[in-house]
Enzyme design. Structure first.
Site, short mmCIF file in Angstrom:
data_model
loop_
_atom_site.label_atom_id
_atom_site.label_comp_id
_atom_site.label_asym_id
_atom_site.label_seq_id
_atom_site.Cartn_x
_atom_site.Cartn_y
_atom_site.Cartn_z
N ASP A 199 44.86 49.66 34.37
CA ASP A 199 44.28 48.53 35.08
C ASP A 199 44.57 48.65 36.58
OD1 ASP A 199 43.05 45.78 34.84
OD2 ASP A 199 44.94 45.23 35.79
N GLU A 264 40.93 52.28 36.06
CA GLU A 264 39.97 51.32 36.58
C GLU A 264 40.12 51.26 38.10
OE1 GLU A 264 39.07 46.51 36.45
OE2 GLU A 264 41.10 47.31 36.60
#
Length: 535
Positions: A199, A264
């Site tokens: 993330d 990401e």
């Protein structure tokens, strides 16, 4: 090394919305294990799990209070082990969302860090003194609104938080922090995990001088509640030190058999494609990266081509990951609805497009049902940005509503009690038990199988063909096969003149007579036999 991920189709599961087995209205790990047959039947290769770690759930698990335990909301470690074992028995890999840039303010590390300026973890987070007038150290904004700084009276300093005040940023400039984070990753690899989805992978490091960001050099659209886009984010993220930490992560994963990391990239536009290239270049960084470039409102052939060609140019030895939907954006069937003949035609077209792209493919739970965005009222919201900025910001709840299994069962088979987000009629009509032999789910299975059985799609190289909007066209070529892929991104009919004879290997809303390929609205065709179209 097999490198299974290079041609993989990865299925994202949002655990709290997949299947509830305890009757508390929240999905859990045992629920995912129960539904492994459904996932495996799609023909995908891997499951990506959003966070299930211990958390106060201020940001639905992206605020972790203990990296090494399962939140009781989702089960326990035995449930995790059973899920891993069950997935592997079904031939499925499992990767987990790792939120490494920040923790919860309830994490033991942060509790100790804020207690004084001299304790052992005082420098584990990003602390800074107020300016003389008491204002924050610089102009960095939070992604979720307001300054990226929260004043803590216990220390008399501000701490950095790029999202919520309850999500303080770790200080990766402290080598002890990097070491501790790597140990948490090793813990899960030792339990049989097959990799990580990282993330906000470009947020790990910040500018140590805390310099303010300059204003954006690109023209901004009218901004209501979103001021984040008014800056060039050169100092608060995507710092050069990130690459060194990624190399350490890669070295860790390389100690295991065929582990994969996908990052990401939290950035917009062409810059996001450039960062994808930087973060996957060579063999000492990420295996793959993805950005929000294809998760935007832009549904044009030029934009999609720019994303793919931009990656080809920027990272010739890198590997991309493409998806149209996830847990953070409006579902693409709804997001691109203005270009659709119908919701079904958009679902079928975009599936065929996605499965033709070079790289690894990601699909989000419910996408295989043609699921649409859920319309919610304010009283139903749980997402912090939506609650803060409603109605200017609709938030992420609309794409996170529960998976629908049986149309006529309570809560469409998700839970026996009131779900954490509502199941509404438009979503229930698309339940798994309503998917017929020619439905969207069958289409996904067919397209995934077709991709896997055709070398041109699973590992071929991409060469674009210039056609006018709204037509996207390219060839995919492996040594033994070439396919020409043409997609009509509009609701209107378009005709393409071919230079040589061709055959429609697979397509919908398409006809071919002599050298004229007619694509009805949202039609597409995979052409074989060396088809050529005007360049």
């Amino acid at each position: 090394m097999q490198e299974w991920w290079r041609s993989a189709v990865i299925y994202q599961v949002y655990p709290r919305s997949y299947q509830d087995t305890t009757g508390n209205g929240v999905g859990d790990l045992a629920g995912i294990t129960r539904r492994l047959d459904h996932i495996a039947a799609l023909g995908v290769d891997c499951i990506w799990l959003s966070p299930f770690f211990a958390s106060p759930q201020a940001d639905m698990g992206y605020d972790i209070s203990d990296y090494l335990s399962v939140d009781p909301l989702f089960g326990d470690m035995a449930d995790f082990d059973a899920l891993i074992a069950g997935a592997h028995e079904h031939g499925l890999k499992v990767i987990v969302d790792q939120v490494l840039s920040h923790t919860s303010d309830q994490h033991a590390w942060f509790k100790q860090s804020r207690s004084s300026r001299t304790n052992d973890k005082a420098d584990w987070y990003v602390w800074a003194d107020p300016q003389p007038d008491g204002s924050p150290p610089n102009n960095w904004p939070s992604n979720f609104g307001g300054p990226a700084w929260e004043f803590d009276p216990q220390r008399g300093q501000y701490y950095l938080q790029n999202f919520l005040a309850a999500q303080p940023d770790l200080n990766f400039h402290n080598p002890d922090v990097a070491d501790a984070i790597l140990e948490t990753c090793k813990f899960w690899l030792d339990r049989g995990l097959d990799g990580f989805r990282l993330d906000t992978v470009n947020y790990y490091f910040h500018d140590q001088q805390l310099r303010s960001n300059p204003p954006s050099q690109t023209k901004q659209k009218e901004i209501l509640t979103e001021v984040y886009g008014m800056q060039e984010h050169v100092y608060n993220k995507t710092r050069p030190e990130n690459l060194g930490f990624l190399a350490r992560l890669r070295a860790l994963t390389d100690q295991y058999d065929d582990i994969m990391m996908v990052g990401e990239v939290g950035e917009e536009g062409r810059r996001s494609i450039e960062i994808m290239g930087e973060y996957t270049a060579g063999s000492a960084r990420l295996h793959m990266a993805y950005s929000f470039a294809m998760l935007s409102d832009d549904f044009s052939a030029a934009h999609l081509r720019d994303c793919i060609e931009g990656f080809q140019t920027g990272a010739p030895d890198g590997h991309p990951y493409w998806s149209f939907s996830n847990h953070d954006v409006v579902r693409h069937v709804s997001r691109w609805g203005a270009h659709a003949v119908s919701e079904e035609s958009m679902a079928r077209l975009t599936c065929a497009m996605l499965m033709s792209f070079e790289g690894t493919i990601g699909i989000y739970q419910g996408e295989e049902l043609g699921q649409t965005e859920t319309e919610l009222v304010y009283e139903e919201l749980t997402d912090p940005p939506a609650i803060r900025f409603w109605p200017g910001v609709k938030g992420r709840d609309g794409c996170r509503t529960p998976m629908v299994w049986e149309k006529h069962a309570p809560n469409a088979g998700f839970s026996t009690s009131k779900p954490w987000l509502p199941v509404k009629a438009p979503q229930a009509t698309r339940a798994v038990d309503q998917q017929g032999a020619d439905g969207i789910m069958a289409h996904y299975k067919e397209m995934i199988a077709y991709r896997k059985s055709n070398p041109a799609l699973s590992r071929g190289k991409t060469t674009f063909i210039t056609l006018p909007e709204p037509l996207l066209a390219f060839t995919r070529t492996a040594e033994e096969q070439t396919l020409t892929c043409i997609f009509n991104l509009s609701a209107d009919q378009h005709i393409v003149s071919l230079k040589t004879k061709a055959k429609v290997a697979l397509g919908e809303a398409v006809s071919l007579e002599d050298d004229k390929l007619t694509l009805a609205g949202n039609g597409y065709a995979y052409l074989s036999h060396g088809a050529e179209v005007p360049l």
